[in-house]
Design an enzyme around this catalytic site. Structure first.
Site, PDB file in Angstrom:
ATOM      1  N   CYS A 182     -34.704  40.056 -66.587  1.00 54.10           N
ATOM      2  CA  CYS A 182     -34.881  40.949 -67.743  1.00 54.10           C
ATOM      3  C   CYS A 182     -36.349  41.185 -67.844  1.00 54.10           C
ATOM      4  CB  CYS A 182     -34.206  40.651 -68.801  1.00 54.10           C
ATOM      5  SG  CYS A 182     -34.663  39.124 -69.723  1.00 54.10           S
ATOM      6  N   ASN A 183     -37.174  40.311 -67.561  1.00 50.15           N
ATOM      7  CA  ASN A 183     -38.653  40.446 -67.826  1.00 50.15           C
ATOM      8  C   ASN A 183     -39.556  40.250 -66.580  1.00 50.15           C
ATOM      9  OD1 ASN A 183     -38.666  37.671 -67.885  1.00 50.15           O
ATOM     10  ND2 ASN A 183     -38.453  37.588 -69.909  1.00 50.15           N
ATOM     11  N   ARG A 184     -39.075  40.237 -65.484  1.00 48.90           N
ATOM     12  CA  ARG A 184     -39.705  39.820 -64.107  1.00 48.90           C
ATOM     13  C   ARG A 184     -38.959  40.383 -62.976  1.00 48.90           C
ATOM     14  NH1 ARG A 184     -42.496  35.571 -63.878  1.00 48.90           N
ATOM     15  NH2 ARG A 184     -41.691  34.922 -65.956  1.00 48.90           N
ATOM     16  N   SER A 195     -24.473  37.637 -71.196  1.00 51.45           N
ATOM     17  CA  SER A 195     -23.406  38.014 -72.140  1.00 51.45           C
ATOM     18  C   SER A 195     -22.863  36.552 -72.584  1.00 51.45           C
ATOM     19  CB  SER A 195     -22.690  39.073 -71.924  1.00 51.45           C
ATOM     20  OG  SER A 195     -23.328  40.053 -71.769  1.00 51.45           O
ATOM     21  N   SER A 251     -42.119  32.235 -68.811  1.00 45.81           N
ATOM     22  CA  SER A 251     -41.242  33.039 -69.449  1.00 45.81           C
ATOM     23  C   SER A 251     -41.564  33.675 -70.770  1.00 45.81           C
ATOM     24  CB  SER A 251     -40.187  32.089 -69.759  1.00 45.81           C
ATOM     25  OG  SER A 251     -39.144  31.675 -68.507  1.00 45.81           O
TER      26      SER A 251
END
Length: 595
Positions: A50-52, A197, A109
Protein backbone atom coordinates in the site's frame (compact mmCIF):
# COMPACT_ATOMS: atom_id res chain seq x y z
CA UNK A 1 25.57 -10.30 -9.25
CA UNK A 2 24.02 -7.22 -10.85
CA UNK A 3 20.98 -6.60 -8.69
CA UNK A 4 18.98 -3.48 -9.56
CA UNK A 5 15.88 -2.08 -7.89
CA UNK A 6 13.79 0.79 -9.24
CA UNK A 7 10.80 1.95 -7.26
CA UNK A 8 8.87 4.60 -5.38
CA UNK A 9 7.44 4.67 -1.87
CA UNK A 10 5.86 6.94 0.71
CA UNK A 11 9.32 8.36 1.32
CA UNK A 12 9.87 9.47 -2.27
CA UNK A 13 6.40 10.22 -3.62
CA UNK A 14 3.23 11.90 -2.34
CA UNK A 15 0.28 9.68 -1.60
CA UNK A 16 -1.56 11.05 -4.62
CA UNK A 17 1.15 9.69 -6.95
CA UNK A 18 1.35 6.35 -5.11
CA UNK A 19 -2.40 6.11 -5.36
CA UNK A 20 -2.39 6.50 -9.13
CA UNK A 21 0.68 4.31 -9.65
CA UNK A 22 -0.60 1.33 -7.68
CA UNK A 23 -0.52 -2.02 -9.49
CA UNK A 24 -3.27 -4.61 -9.56
CA UNK A 25 -2.32 -8.29 -9.50
CA UNK A 26 -2.84 -8.51 -13.26
CA UNK A 27 -0.63 -5.46 -13.79
CA UNK A 28 2.08 -7.01 -11.60
CA UNK A 29 1.96 -10.20 -13.65
CA UNK A 30 2.31 -8.33 -16.93
CA UNK A 31 5.09 -6.17 -15.50
CA UNK A 32 7.10 -9.24 -14.47
CA UNK A 33 6.62 -10.91 -17.83
CA UNK A 34 7.69 -7.78 -19.72
CA UNK A 35 10.65 -7.25 -17.40
CA UNK A 36 12.23 -10.65 -18.08
CA UNK A 37 11.41 -10.30 -21.77
CA UNK A 38 13.41 -7.05 -21.89
CA UNK A 39 17.05 -7.28 -22.91
CA UNK A 40 18.85 -6.05 -19.75
CA UNK A 41 16.99 -8.30 -17.24
CA UNK A 42 17.30 -12.07 -16.81
CA UNK A 43 15.03 -12.42 -13.76
CA UNK A 44 12.69 -10.10 -11.86
CA UNK A 45 10.30 -9.75 -8.90
CA UNK A 46 7.80 -7.06 -7.89
CA UNK A 47 7.18 -5.89 -4.32
CA UNK A 48 3.93 -3.89 -4.32
CA UNK A 49 2.28 -2.83 -1.05
CA UNK A 50 0.00 0.00 0.00
CA UNK A 51 2.94 2.37 0.32
CA UNK A 52 5.58 1.11 -2.12
CA UNK A 53 6.03 -0.21 -5.65
CA UNK A 54 9.43 -1.75 -6.38
CA UNK A 55 10.77 -3.76 -9.31
CA UNK A 56 13.82 -5.96 -8.60
CA UNK A 57 15.84 -7.42 -11.46
CA UNK A 58 19.13 -9.09 -12.31
CA UNK A 59 20.57 -6.98 -15.12
CA UNK A 60 23.76 -7.07 -17.15
CA UNK A 61 23.84 -3.32 -17.88
CA UNK A 62 23.17 -0.67 -15.26
CA UNK A 63 22.09 2.34 -17.34
CA UNK A 64 20.10 0.29 -19.81
CA UNK A 65 18.48 -1.54 -16.89
CA UNK A 66 17.44 1.69 -15.14
CA UNK A 67 15.95 3.07 -18.33
CA UNK A 68 14.07 -0.13 -19.15
CA UNK A 69 12.70 -0.77 -15.65
CA UNK A 70 11.62 2.86 -15.23
CA UNK A 71 9.80 2.76 -18.55
CA UNK A 72 8.06 -0.49 -17.64
CA UNK A 73 6.93 0.89 -14.28
CA UNK A 74 5.46 3.94 -16.01
CA UNK A 75 3.71 1.85 -18.65
CA UNK A 76 2.07 -0.58 -16.26
CA UNK A 77 1.21 1.96 -13.55
CA UNK A 78 -0.47 4.34 -15.98
CA UNK A 79 1.52 7.34 -14.72
CA UNK A 80 3.56 9.13 -17.36
CA UNK A 81 7.31 8.60 -17.24
CA UNK A 82 8.04 12.33 -16.97
CA UNK A 83 5.73 12.62 -13.96
CA UNK A 84 6.93 9.40 -12.36
CA UNK A 85 10.70 9.89 -12.79
CA UNK A 86 11.20 12.59 -10.08
CA UNK A 87 9.75 10.20 -7.49
CA UNK A 88 11.75 7.09 -8.47
CA UNK A 89 14.76 5.83 -6.53
CA UNK A 90 17.44 3.45 -7.80
CA UNK A 91 19.64 1.05 -5.82
CA UNK A 92 22.33 -1.18 -7.33
CA UNK A 93 24.15 -4.30 -6.14
CA UNK A 94 25.06 -4.04 -2.42
CA UNK A 95 22.93 -0.91 -1.97
CA UNK A 96 19.98 -2.77 -3.46
CA UNK A 97 20.52 -5.65 -1.02
CA UNK A 98 20.78 -3.18 1.88
CA UNK A 99 17.50 -1.57 0.81
CA UNK A 100 15.72 -4.92 0.55
CA UNK A 101 16.91 -6.07 3.98
CA UNK A 102 15.90 -2.71 5.50
CA UNK A 103 12.45 -3.11 4.00
CA UNK A 104 12.16 -6.64 5.38
CA UNK A 105 13.07 -5.44 8.88
CA UNK A 106 10.46 -2.70 8.77
CA UNK A 107 13.02 0.12 8.80
CA UNK A 108 11.62 1.58 5.59
CA UNK A 109 7.96 1.08 6.48
CA UNK A 110 5.53 3.89 7.14
CA UNK A 111 5.22 2.46 10.66
CA UNK A 112 8.78 1.57 11.66
CA UNK A 113 9.15 -2.02 12.80
CA UNK A 114 5.86 -3.36 11.46
CA UNK A 115 6.07 -7.04 10.62
CA UNK A 116 3.38 -7.34 7.97
CA UNK A 117 5.95 -6.59 5.26
CA UNK A 118 7.40 -10.09 5.73
CA UNK A 119 4.18 -11.66 4.50
CA UNK A 120 4.13 -9.29 1.53
CA UNK A 121 7.73 -10.22 0.62
CA UNK A 122 6.81 -13.90 0.84
CA UNK A 123 3.82 -13.35 -1.46
CA UNK A 124 5.97 -11.43 -3.95
CA UNK A 125 8.51 -14.25 -4.12
CA UNK A 126 5.77 -16.84 -4.57
CA UNK A 127 4.29 -14.79 -7.43
CA UNK A 128 7.65 -14.51 -9.19
CA UNK A 129 8.30 -18.22 -8.72
CA UNK A 130 4.88 -19.09 -10.08
CA UNK A 131 5.57 -16.99 -13.19
CA UNK A 132 9.11 -18.43 -13.50
CA UNK A 133 10.64 -14.94 -13.40
CA UNK A 134 12.66 -15.66 -10.23
CA UNK A 135 16.06 -17.26 -10.72
CA UNK A 136 18.87 -17.90 -8.29
CA UNK A 137 19.43 -14.24 -7.38
CA UNK A 138 15.77 -13.38 -6.71
CA UNK A 139 15.29 -16.58 -4.70
CA UNK A 140 18.43 -15.99 -2.65
CA UNK A 141 17.61 -12.31 -2.08
CA UNK A 142 13.98 -12.70 -1.04
CA UNK A 143 14.54 -15.82 1.07
CA UNK A 144 17.47 -14.20 2.86
CA UNK A 145 15.35 -11.06 3.36
CA UNK A 146 12.75 -13.13 5.17
CA UNK A 147 15.43 -14.62 7.41
CA UNK A 148 16.93 -11.20 8.15
CA UNK A 149 13.51 -9.75 8.97
CA UNK A 150 12.72 -12.61 11.34
CA UNK A 151 16.13 -12.23 12.98
CA UNK A 152 15.56 -8.52 13.53
CA UNK A 153 12.21 -9.16 15.22
CA UNK A 154 13.52 -12.02 17.38
CA UNK A 155 16.84 -10.48 18.49
CA UNK A 156 15.74 -6.88 19.04
CA UNK A 157 12.80 -4.91 20.36
CA UNK A 158 11.98 -3.45 16.95
CA UNK A 159 8.37 -4.51 17.55
CA UNK A 160 8.22 -1.85 20.25
CA UNK A 161 9.20 0.82 17.73
CA UNK A 162 6.09 0.30 15.70
CA UNK A 163 3.34 -2.07 14.77
CA UNK A 164 1.33 -3.11 11.79
CA UNK A 165 -0.32 -0.50 9.63
CA UNK A 166 -3.67 -1.77 10.89
CA UNK A 167 -2.77 -1.22 14.55
CA UNK A 168 -1.29 2.19 13.80
CA UNK A 169 -4.41 3.20 11.87
CA UNK A 170 -6.69 2.10 14.70
CA UNK A 171 -4.59 4.08 17.16
CA UNK A 172 -5.09 7.17 14.99
CA UNK A 173 -8.84 6.57 15.02
CA UNK A 174 -8.82 6.16 18.80
CA UNK A 175 -7.08 9.54 19.28
CA UNK A 176 -4.90 8.52 22.20
CA UNK A 177 -7.37 6.15 23.85
CA UNK A 178 -6.09 2.56 24.13
CA UNK A 179 -7.47 0.65 21.15
CA UNK A 180 -8.84 -2.12 23.37
CA UNK A 181 -10.83 0.37 25.45
CA UNK A 182 -11.91 2.38 22.41
CA UNK A 183 -13.07 -0.60 20.34
CA UNK A 184 -14.79 -2.58 23.10
CA UNK A 185 -18.45 -3.08 22.30
CA UNK A 186 -18.32 -1.41 18.89
CA UNK A 187 -19.67 -2.91 15.68
CA UNK A 188 -17.11 -3.25 12.87
CA UNK A 189 -17.56 -3.52 9.12
CA UNK A 190 -14.60 -4.94 7.17
CA UNK A 191 -14.67 -4.38 3.41
CA UNK A 192 -12.40 -6.89 1.68
CA UNK A 193 -11.16 -10.32 2.72
CA UNK A 194 -7.45 -10.17 1.86
CA UNK A 195 -4.47 -10.33 4.21
CA UNK A 196 -4.81 -6.73 5.40
CA UNK A 197 -8.55 -7.07 5.99
CA UNK A 198 -8.01 -10.36 7.83
CA UNK A 199 -5.44 -8.70 10.07
CA UNK A 200 -7.84 -5.82 10.75
CA UNK A 201 -10.64 -8.23 11.63
CA UNK A 202 -8.40 -10.22 13.98
CA UNK A 203 -7.08 -7.06 15.63
CA UNK A 204 -10.58 -5.72 16.24
CA UNK A 205 -11.76 -9.11 17.50
CA UNK A 206 -8.93 -9.19 20.05
CA UNK A 207 -9.81 -5.63 21.05
CA UNK A 208 -13.31 -6.76 22.01
CA UNK A 209 -15.68 -5.47 19.33
CA UNK A 210 -19.16 -6.91 19.68
CA UNK A 211 -19.67 -7.74 16.01
CA UNK A 212 -17.62 -8.05 12.81
CA UNK A 213 -19.28 -7.96 9.41
CA UNK A 214 -17.21 -9.04 6.38
CA UNK A 215 -18.22 -7.67 2.97
CA UNK A 216 -16.38 -8.98 -0.06
CA UNK A 217 -17.04 -9.38 -3.77
CA UNK A 218 -16.18 -13.09 -3.54
CA UNK A 219 -18.58 -14.70 -1.08
CA UNK A 220 -16.40 -17.79 -0.47
CA UNK A 221 -13.48 -15.72 0.80
CA UNK A 222 -15.73 -13.73 3.10
CA UNK A 223 -17.27 -16.91 4.50
CA UNK A 224 -13.82 -18.44 4.98
CA UNK A 225 -12.68 -15.42 7.01
CA UNK A 226 -15.90 -15.52 9.05
CA UNK A 227 -15.27 -19.19 9.84
CA UNK A 228 -11.74 -18.46 11.04
CA UNK A 229 -12.90 -15.57 13.20
CA UNK A 230 -15.72 -17.61 14.68
CA UNK A 231 -13.43 -20.54 15.49
CA UNK A 232 -10.84 -18.35 17.14
CA UNK A 233 -12.89 -15.52 18.66
CA UNK A 234 -16.42 -16.94 18.95
CA UNK A 235 -18.06 -16.17 22.30
CA UNK A 236 -20.04 -18.67 24.35
CA UNK A 237 -22.97 -17.20 26.33
CA UNK A 238 -23.11 -17.67 30.06
CA UNK A 239 -26.19 -19.85 29.62
CA UNK A 240 -27.06 -22.24 26.83
CA UNK A 241 -25.14 -24.66 24.68
CA UNK A 242 -25.01 -22.63 21.47
CA UNK A 243 -22.10 -20.53 20.33
CA UNK A 244 -22.71 -16.87 19.66
CA UNK A 245 -21.22 -16.04 16.25
CA UNK A 246 -19.02 -12.98 16.44
CA UNK A 247 -18.68 -12.55 12.68
CA UNK A 248 -20.95 -12.79 9.65
CA UNK A 249 -20.53 -12.30 5.90
CA UNK A 250 -22.61 -10.07 3.65
CA UNK A 251 -22.52 -9.26 -0.08
CA UNK A 252 -21.10 -5.93 -1.22
CA UNK A 253 -24.60 -4.74 -2.01
CA UNK A 254 -25.39 -4.76 1.72
CA UNK A 255 -22.64 -2.25 2.58
CA UNK A 256 -24.98 0.84 2.52
CA UNK A 257 -27.32 -0.71 5.07
CA UNK A 258 -24.41 -1.97 7.18
CA UNK A 259 -23.03 1.57 7.32
CA UNK A 260 -26.05 2.60 9.37
CA UNK A 261 -25.12 0.01 12.02
CA UNK A 262 -21.34 0.12 12.02
CA UNK A 263 -19.16 2.15 14.39
CA UNK A 264 -15.88 1.25 12.67
CA UNK A 265 -15.28 0.59 8.98
CA UNK A 266 -11.98 -0.79 7.66
CA UNK A 267 -11.63 -1.00 3.88
CA UNK A 268 -8.80 -2.59 1.94
CA UNK A 269 -9.74 -3.96 -1.47
CA UNK A 270 -8.07 -4.17 -4.84
CA UNK A 271 -10.73 -2.04 -6.51
CA UNK A 272 -9.55 0.58 -8.98
CA UNK A 273 -12.36 3.01 -8.10
CA UNK A 274 -13.99 4.25 -4.92
CA UNK A 275 -15.79 1.68 -2.81
CA UNK A 276 -17.42 4.23 -0.48
CA UNK A 277 -18.44 7.65 -1.80
CA UNK A 278 -18.97 10.65 0.44
CA UNK A 279 -22.68 10.53 -0.32
CA UNK A 280 -22.99 6.90 0.74
CA UNK A 281 -21.14 7.65 3.98
CA UNK A 282 -23.31 10.69 4.67
CA UNK A 283 -26.43 8.59 4.08
CA UNK A 284 -25.11 5.97 6.49
CA UNK A 285 -24.53 8.56 9.19
CA UNK A 286 -27.96 10.04 8.58
CA UNK A 287 -29.60 6.65 8.84
CA UNK A 288 -27.71 5.92 12.05
CA UNK A 289 -28.28 9.13 14.01
CA UNK A 290 -31.63 10.05 12.47
CA UNK A 291 -30.59 13.52 11.36
CA UNK A 292 -29.24 14.94 8.16
CA UNK A 293 -25.43 15.14 8.50
CA UNK A 294 -23.81 18.45 7.86
CA UNK A 295 -20.35 19.09 6.58
CA UNK A 296 -17.79 20.99 8.59
CA UNK A 297 -18.98 24.08 6.72
CA UNK A 298 -22.57 23.60 7.83
CA UNK A 299 -24.11 22.43 4.55
CA UNK A 300 -26.23 19.41 3.76
CA UNK A 301 -24.56 16.99 1.31
CA UNK A 302 -26.41 15.66 -1.67
CA UNK A 303 -26.75 12.00 -0.68
CA UNK A 304 -28.79 11.17 -3.74
CA UNK A 305 -26.01 11.92 -6.19
CA UNK A 306 -23.24 10.83 -3.83
CA UNK A 307 -21.63 14.27 -3.92
CA UNK A 308 -20.76 16.90 -1.37
CA UNK A 309 -21.69 20.26 -2.92
CA UNK A 310 -19.75 23.42 -2.28
CA UNK A 311 -20.74 25.47 0.75
CA UNK A 312 -23.29 28.19 0.21
CA UNK A 313 -21.92 31.11 2.19
CA UNK A 314 -24.41 33.86 3.08
CA UNK A 315 -23.30 37.36 2.00
CA UNK A 316 -22.09 39.74 4.68
CA UNK A 317 -24.60 42.41 5.76
CA UNK A 318 -23.82 45.90 4.44
CA UNK A 319 -21.75 48.04 6.79
CA UNK A 320 -23.29 51.29 5.67
CA UNK A 321 -26.22 52.65 3.69
CA UNK A 322 -25.53 55.20 1.05
CA UNK A 323 -22.36 56.70 2.55
CA UNK A 324 -19.88 53.83 2.21
CA UNK A 325 -17.72 55.99 -0.02
CA UNK A 326 -17.05 58.31 2.93
CA UNK A 327 -15.66 55.50 5.10
CA UNK A 328 -11.86 55.74 5.45
CA UNK A 329 -11.67 51.91 5.74
CA UNK A 330 -11.39 49.48 2.81
CA UNK A 331 -14.74 47.79 3.31
CA UNK A 332 -14.03 45.05 0.76
CA UNK A 333 -11.24 43.68 2.93
CA UNK A 334 -13.19 43.67 6.19
CA UNK A 335 -13.43 40.09 7.54
CA UNK A 336 -16.75 38.60 8.66
CA UNK A 337 -17.73 39.38 12.24
CA UNK A 338 -15.49 42.46 12.44
CA UNK A 339 -17.01 45.73 13.62
CA UNK A 340 -15.97 48.59 11.32
CA UNK A 341 -16.94 51.10 14.00
CA UNK A 342 -15.30 49.57 17.07
CA UNK A 343 -12.01 50.32 18.73
CA UNK A 344 -10.06 47.72 16.72
CA UNK A 345 -11.19 49.32 13.46
CA UNK A 346 -9.73 52.74 14.26
CA UNK A 347 -6.53 51.61 15.98
CA UNK A 348 -3.58 53.43 14.46
CA UNK A 349 -5.58 56.22 12.75
CA UNK A 350 -4.33 59.76 12.97
CA UNK A 351 -6.62 62.47 14.35
CA UNK A 352 -7.85 63.77 10.98
CA UNK A 353 -8.72 60.31 9.64
CA UNK A 354 -10.34 59.40 12.93
CA UNK A 355 -12.57 62.49 12.79
CA UNK A 356 -13.65 61.54 9.25
CA UNK A 357 -14.43 58.04 10.46
CA UNK A 358 -16.45 59.39 13.41
CA UNK A 359 -18.56 61.51 11.06
CA UNK A 360 -19.20 58.52 8.79
CA UNK A 361 -20.00 56.26 11.72
CA UNK A 362 -22.53 58.68 13.18
CA UNK A 363 -24.47 58.87 9.90
CA UNK A 364 -24.16 55.17 9.24
CA UNK A 365 -25.46 54.29 12.70
CA UNK A 366 -28.66 56.28 12.09
CA UNK A 367 -29.25 54.45 8.82
CA UNK A 368 -28.61 51.10 10.43
CA UNK A 369 -31.08 51.71 13.23
CA UNK A 370 -33.73 52.50 10.66
CA UNK A 371 -32.94 49.24 8.87
CA UNK A 372 -33.13 47.25 12.08
CA UNK A 373 -29.88 45.44 11.33
CA UNK A 374 -28.42 45.74 14.80
CA UNK A 375 -29.52 46.76 18.28
CA UNK A 376 -29.93 50.52 18.69
CA UNK A 377 -28.05 50.55 21.94
CA UNK A 378 -25.05 48.85 20.45
CA UNK A 379 -25.02 51.12 17.41
CA UNK A 380 -25.48 54.26 19.47
CA UNK A 381 -22.46 53.58 21.63
CA UNK A 382 -20.07 53.31 18.70
CA UNK A 383 -20.09 57.05 17.75
CA UNK A 384 -19.71 58.01 21.42
CA UNK A 385 -16.74 55.70 21.77
CA UNK A 386 -15.15 57.04 18.61
CA UNK A 387 -15.70 60.61 19.86
CA UNK A 388 -13.81 59.78 23.04
CA UNK A 389 -11.04 58.21 21.02
CA UNK A 390 -10.89 61.31 18.83
CA UNK A 391 -10.33 63.46 21.94
CA UNK A 392 -7.50 61.17 22.97
CA UNK A 393 -5.96 61.39 19.50
CA UNK A 394 -6.09 65.17 19.63
CA UNK A 395 -3.91 65.18 22.76
CA UNK A 396 -1.42 62.42 21.90
CA UNK A 397 -1.49 62.74 18.11
CA UNK A 398 -2.32 59.09 17.34
CA UNK A 399 -4.29 56.21 18.85
CA UNK A 400 -1.99 53.36 19.87
CA UNK A 401 -2.94 49.95 18.58
CA UNK A 402 -4.14 47.98 21.57
CA UNK A 403 -5.93 44.90 20.21
CA UNK A 404 -6.65 42.90 17.08
CA UNK A 405 -10.03 41.70 15.84
CA UNK A 406 -11.07 38.41 17.40
CA UNK A 407 -11.12 35.44 15.02
CA UNK A 408 -14.48 34.23 13.86
CA UNK A 409 -15.54 31.32 16.05
CA UNK A 410 -16.00 28.08 14.12
CA UNK A 411 -18.97 25.95 15.13
CA UNK A 412 -17.82 22.95 17.18
CA UNK A 413 -17.46 19.75 15.19
CA UNK A 414 -19.63 16.97 16.58
CA UNK A 415 -18.08 13.81 17.94
CA UNK A 416 -17.71 11.16 15.23
CA UNK A 417 -20.26 8.36 15.17
CA UNK A 418 -18.59 6.58 12.25
CA UNK A 419 -14.85 5.84 12.18
CA UNK A 420 -13.33 4.98 8.80
CA UNK A 421 -9.91 3.40 8.17
CA UNK A 422 -8.86 3.23 4.52
CA UNK A 423 -5.77 1.04 3.99
CA UNK A 424 -6.17 0.56 0.25
CA UNK A 425 -3.97 1.88 -2.53
CA UNK A 426 -5.57 3.28 -4.59
CA UNK A 427 -7.94 4.61 -1.97
CA UNK A 428 -11.27 2.89 -1.32
CA UNK A 429 -12.95 5.75 0.55
CA UNK A 430 -13.69 9.17 -0.90
CA UNK A 431 -11.36 11.78 0.64
CA UNK A 432 -14.35 14.15 0.79
CA UNK A 433 -15.47 12.16 3.84
CA UNK A 434 -12.90 14.20 5.81
CA UNK A 435 -15.37 17.12 5.58
CA UNK A 436 -18.41 15.21 6.83
CA UNK A 437 -19.61 15.93 10.35
CA UNK A 438 -19.95 12.84 12.49
CA UNK A 439 -17.21 11.06 10.52
CA UNK A 440 -13.53 10.52 11.21
CA UNK A 441 -11.48 9.20 8.29
CA UNK A 442 -7.92 7.91 8.59
CA UNK A 443 -6.31 7.00 5.27
CA UNK A 444 -2.82 6.39 3.94
CA UNK A 445 -2.13 10.10 3.67
CA UNK A 446 -3.20 10.63 7.27
CA UNK A 447 -0.98 7.78 8.42
CA UNK A 448 1.98 9.17 6.48
CA UNK A 449 1.65 12.51 8.24
CA UNK A 450 1.22 10.87 11.65
CA UNK A 451 4.16 8.50 11.23
CA UNK A 452 6.53 11.35 10.34
CA UNK A 453 6.45 12.45 13.98
CA UNK A 454 6.59 8.96 15.49
CA UNK A 455 9.59 8.46 17.83
CA UNK A 456 12.31 6.04 16.79
CA UNK A 457 13.06 3.24 19.23
CA UNK A 458 16.61 2.62 20.44
CA UNK A 459 16.40 -0.88 18.96
CA UNK A 460 16.40 0.60 15.46
CA UNK A 461 20.17 1.14 15.67
CA UNK A 462 20.66 -2.51 16.56
CA UNK A 463 18.52 -3.57 13.60
CA UNK A 464 20.60 -1.37 11.32
CA UNK A 465 23.74 -3.16 12.50
CA UNK A 466 22.08 -6.51 11.78
CA UNK A 467 21.20 -5.31 8.29
CA UNK A 468 24.77 -4.15 7.62
CA UNK A 469 26.23 -7.47 8.78
CA UNK A 470 23.74 -9.46 6.72
CA UNK A 471 24.41 -7.39 3.61
CA UNK A 472 28.14 -8.11 3.92
CA UNK A 473 27.51 -11.81 4.43
CA UNK A 474 25.08 -11.97 1.51
CA UNK A 475 27.50 -10.20 -0.80
CA UNK A 476 30.33 -12.53 0.20
CA UNK A 477 28.15 -15.59 -0.35
CA UNK A 478 27.02 -14.35 -3.76
CA UNK A 479 30.54 -13.54 -4.87
CA UNK A 480 31.80 -16.90 -3.64
CA UNK A 481 28.95 -18.64 -5.44
CA UNK A 482 29.83 -16.70 -8.57
CA UNK A 483 33.31 -18.26 -8.68
CA UNK A 484 32.22 -21.79 -7.73
CA UNK A 485 31.37 -22.87 -11.31
CA UNK A 486 34.81 -21.70 -12.42
CA UNK A 487 36.52 -23.72 -9.66
CA UNK A 488 34.41 -26.77 -10.52
CA UNK A 489 35.29 -26.39 -14.20
CA UNK A 490 39.00 -26.14 -13.27
CA UNK A 491 38.88 -29.31 -11.20
CA UNK A 492 36.95 -31.09 -13.97
CA UNK A 493 39.63 -30.10 -16.46
CA UNK A 494 42.33 -31.39 -14.08
CA UNK A 495 40.48 -34.70 -13.67
CA UNK A 496 40.29 -35.05 -17.46
CA UNK A 497 44.04 -34.42 -17.71
CA UNK A 498 44.73 -37.11 -15.08
CA UNK A 499 42.46 -39.59 -16.88
CA UNK A 500 44.17 -38.90 -20.20
CA UNK A 501 47.65 -39.39 -18.75
CA UNK A 502 46.68 -42.67 -17.06
CA UNK A 503 45.27 -43.93 -20.35
CA UNK A 504 48.51 -42.97 -22.13
CA UNK A 505 50.53 -44.76 -19.42
CA UNK A 506 48.54 -47.93 -19.91
CA UNK A 507 49.32 -47.81 -23.60
CA UNK A 508 53.04 -47.56 -22.88
CA UNK A 509 52.98 -50.16 -20.08
CA UNK A 510 50.42 -52.80 -21.16
CA UNK A 511 51.69 -55.32 -18.60
CA UNK A 512 50.95 -53.06 -15.63
CA UNK A 513 48.91 -54.99 -13.07
CA UNK A 514 45.80 -53.57 -11.42
CA UNK A 515 47.49 -52.93 -8.05
CA UNK A 516 50.26 -50.80 -9.51
CA UNK A 517 47.86 -49.05 -11.91
CA UNK A 518 45.59 -48.03 -9.00
CA UNK A 519 48.54 -46.79 -6.94
CA UNK A 520 49.87 -44.68 -9.81
CA UNK A 521 46.44 -43.25 -10.54
CA UNK A 522 45.91 -42.32 -6.89
CA UNK A 523 49.34 -40.72 -6.67
CA UNK A 524 48.77 -38.54 -9.74
CA UNK A 525 45.38 -37.43 -8.44
CA UNK A 526 46.86 -36.48 -5.04
CA UNK A 527 49.53 -34.41 -6.76
CA UNK A 528 46.95 -32.54 -8.82
CA UNK A 529 44.66 -32.00 -5.82
CA UNK A 530 47.51 -30.61 -3.72
CA UNK A 531 48.55 -28.27 -6.49
CA UNK A 532 45.01 -26.96 -6.92
CA UNK A 533 43.95 -26.87 -3.27
CA UNK A 534 45.69 -23.71 -2.13
CA UNK A 535 44.86 -21.63 -5.27
CA UNK A 536 41.17 -22.64 -5.30
CA UNK A 537 40.68 -22.05 -1.56
CA UNK A 538 42.43 -18.71 -1.78
CA UNK A 539 40.52 -17.60 -4.87
CA UNK A 540 37.22 -18.33 -3.08
CA UNK A 541 38.33 -16.18 -0.15
CA UNK A 542 39.40 -13.34 -2.44
CA UNK A 543 36.22 -13.59 -4.49
CA UNK A 544 34.10 -13.19 -1.34
CA UNK A 545 35.68 -9.79 -0.66
CA UNK A 546 34.31 -6.60 -2.22
CA UNK A 547 35.58 -6.28 -5.77
CA UNK A 548 36.45 -9.97 -5.92
CA UNK A 549 34.32 -10.77 -8.93
CA UNK A 550 37.34 -10.37 -11.22
CA UNK A 551 39.11 -13.40 -9.77
CA UNK A 552 36.80 -15.77 -11.62
CA UNK A 553 37.74 -14.10 -14.90
CA UNK A 554 41.43 -14.31 -13.99
CA UNK A 555 41.13 -18.01 -13.18
CA UNK A 556 39.40 -18.74 -16.50
CA UNK A 557 42.09 -16.82 -18.36
CA UNK A 558 45.08 -18.40 -16.58
CA UNK A 559 43.89 -21.96 -17.13
CA UNK A 560 42.25 -21.31 -20.50
CA UNK A 561 38.91 -22.66 -19.34
CA UNK A 562 36.12 -22.97 -21.86
CA UNK A 563 33.32 -20.43 -20.97
CA UNK A 564 30.71 -22.91 -22.15
CA UNK A 565 32.06 -25.51 -19.70
CA UNK A 566 31.69 -23.02 -16.84
CA UNK A 567 28.16 -22.15 -18.00
CA UNK A 568 27.22 -25.83 -18.20
CA UNK A 569 28.33 -26.30 -14.58
CA UNK A 570 26.07 -23.40 -13.54
CA UNK A 571 23.12 -24.89 -15.39
CA UNK A 572 23.74 -28.29 -13.85
CA UNK A 573 23.79 -26.78 -10.34
CA UNK A 574 20.51 -24.94 -10.95
CA UNK A 575 18.94 -28.14 -12.28
CA UNK A 576 20.10 -30.08 -9.22
CA UNK A 577 18.65 -27.42 -6.90
CA UNK A 578 15.33 -27.52 -8.74
CA UNK A 579 15.19 -31.32 -8.62
CA UNK A 580 16.00 -31.32 -4.91
CA UNK A 581 13.25 -28.78 -4.26
CA UNK A 582 10.72 -30.81 -6.24
CA UNK A 583 11.73 -33.95 -4.37
CA UNK A 584 11.24 -32.17 -1.04
CA UNK A 585 7.77 -30.99 -2.06
CA UNK A 586 6.87 -34.50 -3.21
CA UNK A 587 8.04 -35.97 0.10
CA UNK A 588 6.00 -33.45 2.07
CA UNK A 589 2.91 -34.23 0.00
CA UNK A 590 3.46 -37.98 0.43
CA UNK A 591 3.88 -37.70 4.19
CA UNK A 592 0.85 -35.44 4.49
CA UNK A 593 -1.35 -37.95 2.68
CA UNK A 594 -4.53 -37.19 0.75
CA UNK A 595 -6.26 -33.91 1.56
Amino acid sequence: MSLLVVGLSHRSAPVSVLDRASLSLDAQTKLLQDAVAAEPATEAAVLATCNRIELYADVDKFHAGVAELSTLLAQHSGVGLEELTPHLYVHYEDRAVHHMFSVACGLDSMVVGEGQILGQIKDSLARAQGLHTAGRLMNDLFQQSLRVGKRAHSETGIDRAGQSLVSFGLEQLALGTPVAAWARGKKALIIGAGSMSSLAAATLARAGVSEIVIANRTADRAERLVTLLTEQYGQRPAEGDGTEVLARAVPMGSVPSELTRADVVVSCTGATGLVLTAGAIAAGVEGRVGTQPETARGEVPDTVRGEVPEARTAPLPPVGTGTDEDCPLDLTSVPPGFSVMGEAAVAGMDAATLEQHATWAAGSAVDRRRGGRRGADAEGTDPELIGALAATAASVGRIPERRRPEPVAEPPRPEPVLHLLDLAMPRDIDAAAHRLAGVRLVDIETLAEASADAPMAADVDQVRRIVSDEVAAFGAAQRAAHITPTVVALRTMAADVVAGEIARLEGRLPGLDDKHRAEITQTVRRVVDKLLHAPTVRVKQLAAEPGGAGYADALRTLFDLDPETVASVSRAEESNEKNAKNATIANIAENRGPA
